[in-house]
Design an enzyme around this catalytic site. Structure first.
Site, PDB file in Angstrom:
ATOM      1  N   HIS A 104      -5.857   2.527   1.009  1.00 17.12           N
ATOM      2  CA  HIS A 104      -5.130   3.676   1.567  1.00 17.12           C
ATOM      3  C   HIS A 104      -5.878   4.356   2.722  1.00 17.12           C
ATOM      4  CE1 HIS A 104      -2.975   2.948  -2.049  1.00 17.12           C
ATOM      5  NE2 HIS A 104      -3.741   3.640  -2.861  1.00 17.12           N
ATOM      6  N   ASP A 138       0.911  -1.127   0.000  1.00 12.51           N
ATOM      7  CA  ASP A 138       0.000   0.000   0.000  1.00 12.51           C
ATOM      8  C   ASP A 138       0.957   1.184   0.000  1.00 12.51           C
ATOM      9  OD1 ASP A 138      -1.451   2.262   0.852  1.00 12.51           O
ATOM     10  OD2 ASP A 138      -3.026   0.938   1.585  1.00 12.51           O
ATOM     11  N   HIS A 139       1.148   1.796  -1.159  1.00  9.07           N
ATOM     12  CA  HIS A 139       2.286   2.711  -1.257  1.00  9.07           C
ATOM     13  C   HIS A 139       2.157   3.923  -0.335  1.00  9.07           C
ATOM     14  CE1 HIS A 139      -0.318   4.838  -4.076  1.00  9.07           C
ATOM     15  NE2 HIS A 139       0.491   5.878  -4.022  1.00  9.07           N
TER      16      HIS A 139
HETATM   17  C1  BG6 Z   1      -3.321   4.527  -6.480  1.00  9.56           C
HETATM   18  C2  BG6 Z   1      -4.640   4.590  -7.192  1.00  9.56           C
HETATM   19  O1  BG6 Z   1      -3.324   3.517  -5.522  1.00  9.56           O
HETATM   20  O2  BG6 Z   1      -3.051   5.773  -5.862  1.00  9.56           O
HETATM   21  C3  BG6 Z   1      -4.692   5.741  -8.181  1.00  9.56           C
HETATM   22  O3  BG6 Z   1      -4.861   3.378  -7.885  1.00  9.56           O
HETATM   23  C4  BG6 Z   1      -4.295   7.033  -7.517  1.00  9.56           C
HETATM   24  O4  BG6 Z   1      -5.983   5.850  -8.763  1.00  9.56           O
HETATM   25  C5  BG6 Z   1      -2.981   6.865  -6.758  1.00  9.56           C
HETATM   26  O5  BG6 Z   1      -4.150   8.017  -8.521  1.00  9.56           O
HETATM   27  C6  BG6 Z   1      -2.635   8.097  -5.965  1.00  9.56           C
HETATM   28  O6  BG6 Z   1      -1.360   7.941  -5.426  1.00  9.56           O
HETATM   29  P1  BG6 Z   1      -0.428   9.179  -5.143  1.00  9.56           P
HETATM   30  O7  BG6 Z   1       0.798   8.618  -4.507  1.00  9.56           O
HETATM   31  O8  BG6 Z   1      -0.176   9.855  -6.458  1.00  9.56           O
HETATM   32  O9  BG6 Z   1      -1.214  10.070  -4.228  1.00  9.56           O
END
Ligand code: BG6
Length: 502
Positions: free
Chosen positions: A242, A179-180
């Protein structure tokens, strides 16, 4: 100097966007920081028939911004990359993959350690993982870890099936579900703010907090991801993973020690305590929305249904706002509002903790002014930092209250030296640290909560509320807070509305 972790990486989906944008640059950063030097090799696999040379060129291009005139270093780094064209469902291909892996293990003395990265369409996950075992690519000679990108299933049922499949080959302790957001600096900072400051921890409960607001706003549209997004929508794409992860970090009890196992236990307990809605309650407490075509700042933006790859009459939500309650001693009755969406006013992820007001009577009579509630804001991105809204006395005659804001934003030097989310997460996998990954129990509980909302919408909604591009979602999302006497603290669209630009 950091001791190098010997390892062979196999990346499934090596020609894809994620690999190019995130994985190769992150591996290169780790290489520059000497976390990896000699004893690593990467096998990239995907369907396309690339050569090693072509693949290395792609890797070099993907790290071009980080090379800093040291091309030799980039070329040496890329020389550790090997390409193997691969059909994930064809057993023969795993035999070739195994041979290549064995050769590289010897050449680079990787001590039998292996990391498998699944950066491709989820319907391949099961097949890849079972082949890794049946074709004896897994040898148990060193550590063997699996990194798996989302989506992890599309509901509790499919997630459970997937989990059963992968746990036949990898035990839970070796599965790293990405979950980045958990790799982002300020998400990791939530616990520091909470547990490192008595002024907050002492007040972190229903006695002092009126409501909590979590906003994950994006200004981009669906872009080239319609195929995936049509089956997912904002609820599955952002809330199931998230947002619920962040919510659990905000709501959990203090862990006995700040260690992986203890933190996880507390996060799971917090997720378990979230009120399980009936479909009827879910309909009342969760609002979907979809962006409609519109103009903003002299530019025309397509509506979601006009985007390439989207069905003309699609009811997929590009926005969701909702209200969770946590039924435990600490949080009973405190609404946790969440919202996320595409084509909103601006990109911004932030958390607002709205404290209760002081007794108003004290100042009312002499000052004719009311104390505003204190608000702690945690800025996750694009800026990182905190602010605290307080009340002071307006300078001058008389006694009038005026809001004042204490702010702390990370400065540019700190930011440029800090590791990117993916870099941190890959390093965690190399070191076997699992605190920043989603455990199966968390994933399963999140799906349980999300499935009800999804079903409520699928079974009852005839139409989806639309919102204008660059606003903060449909009107209904504002109404949701009014019934508890609250309002969204962050209103970036107001500035434009007041000036007639929206
Ligand atoms: C991803 C989603 O997990 O997170 C995307 O699949 C979204 O739809 C993205 O745009 C947003 O990540 P960040 O790091 O750019 O806020």
């Amino acid at each position: 100097m950091t001791e190098e972790k010997h390892c062979l990486f196999t990346i499934f989906g090596a020609t894809g966007d994620l690999a190019k944008r995130k994985l190769y640059p992150s591996l290169f950063r780790l290489y520059k920081k000497k976390e990896k030097q000699k004893h690593f090799a990467v096998i990239g696999t995907a369907r396309r028939p690339w050569t090693d040379d072509f693949y290395r060129q792609v890797v070099i291009e993907s790290i071009s911004e980080l090379v800093e005139n040291n091309e030799e270093q980039a070329i040496y780094f890329a020389s550790h990359f090997y390409y193997q064209s691969h059909d994930a469902k064809d057993t023969e291909h795993y035999i070739t993959l195994k041979k290549l892996g064995e050769k590289l293990k010897k050449t680079y003395q990787t001590n039998g350690n292996q990391i498998f990265y699944l950066a491709m369409a989820p319907h391949f996950f099961g097949s890849i993982v079972s082949h890794l075992k049946s074709q004896r690519i897994l040898t148990k000679k060193g550590f063997e870890r699996l990194i798996i990108e989302k989506p992890f299933g599309s509901n509790l049922k499919t997630a459970t099936i997937l989990n059963k499949e992968i746990t036949k080959s990898f035990p839970e302790k070796d599965i790293f579900r990405i979950d980045h957001y958990l790799g982002k600096e300020m998400i990791q900072n939530i616990s520091a703010v909470r547990f490192g400051n008595l002024v907050f921890e002492a007040l972190w409960n229903k006695e002092y907090i009126n409501n909590v607001q979590i906003t994950f706003a994006e200004s981009i549209g669906v872009e080239e991801r319609a195929e995936y997004y049509e089956t997912s929508g904002a609820l599955r794409d952002m809330v199931q993973n998230h947002i619920l992860q962040v919510l659990s970090l905000l709501a959990m009890e203090a862990p006995k020690r700040f260690e992986e196992k203890e933190i996880r236990q507390e996060k799971i307990k917090a997720l378990q305590a979230i009120r399980q809605y009936s479909e009827e309650e879910a309909l009342k407490n969760f609002i979907p929305g979809q962006y409609a075509a519109g103009d903003f700042d002299g530019e025309h933006f397509l509506g979601y249904c006009e985007e390439q790859g989207v069905a003309e009459n699609s009811t997929t939500e590009t926005f969701v706002a909702g209200k969770f309650f946590i039924d435990n001693e600490r949080w009973q009755g405190v609404p946790f509002y969440v919202r996320t969406g595409k084509r909103l006013t601006e990109k911004g992820t932030r958390i607002n903790i709205i404290f209760k007001k002081v007794l108003e009577n004290l100042f009312d009579e002499q000052s004719n002014s009311m104390a505003s509630p204190n608000v702690l804001t945690i800025y996750i991105q694009p800026t990182e930092g905190f602010s605290l809204l307080l009340n002071g006395k307006e300078v001058g005659k008389g006694f009038k209250l005026a809001p004042l804001k204490l702010q702390y934003r990370h400065d540019a030097t700190i930011l440029s030296n800090s590791a990117e989310a993916y870099e941190k997460l890959i390093l965690d996998v190399l070191n076997g640290k699992r605190a920043n990954f989603s455990h199966w129990d968390e994933v399963a509980r999140s799906w349980e909560l999300i499935d009800v909302i999804r079903n409520a919408w699928d079974n009852n909604l005839k139409e989806i509320p639309k919102y204008k591009v660059h606003t903060m979602g449909p009107y209904e999302a504002l109404e949701l807070l009014k019934e508890n006497g609250c309002h969204w603290e962050w209103k970036p669209d107001e500035w434009y509305i007041q000036r007639g630009k929206l």
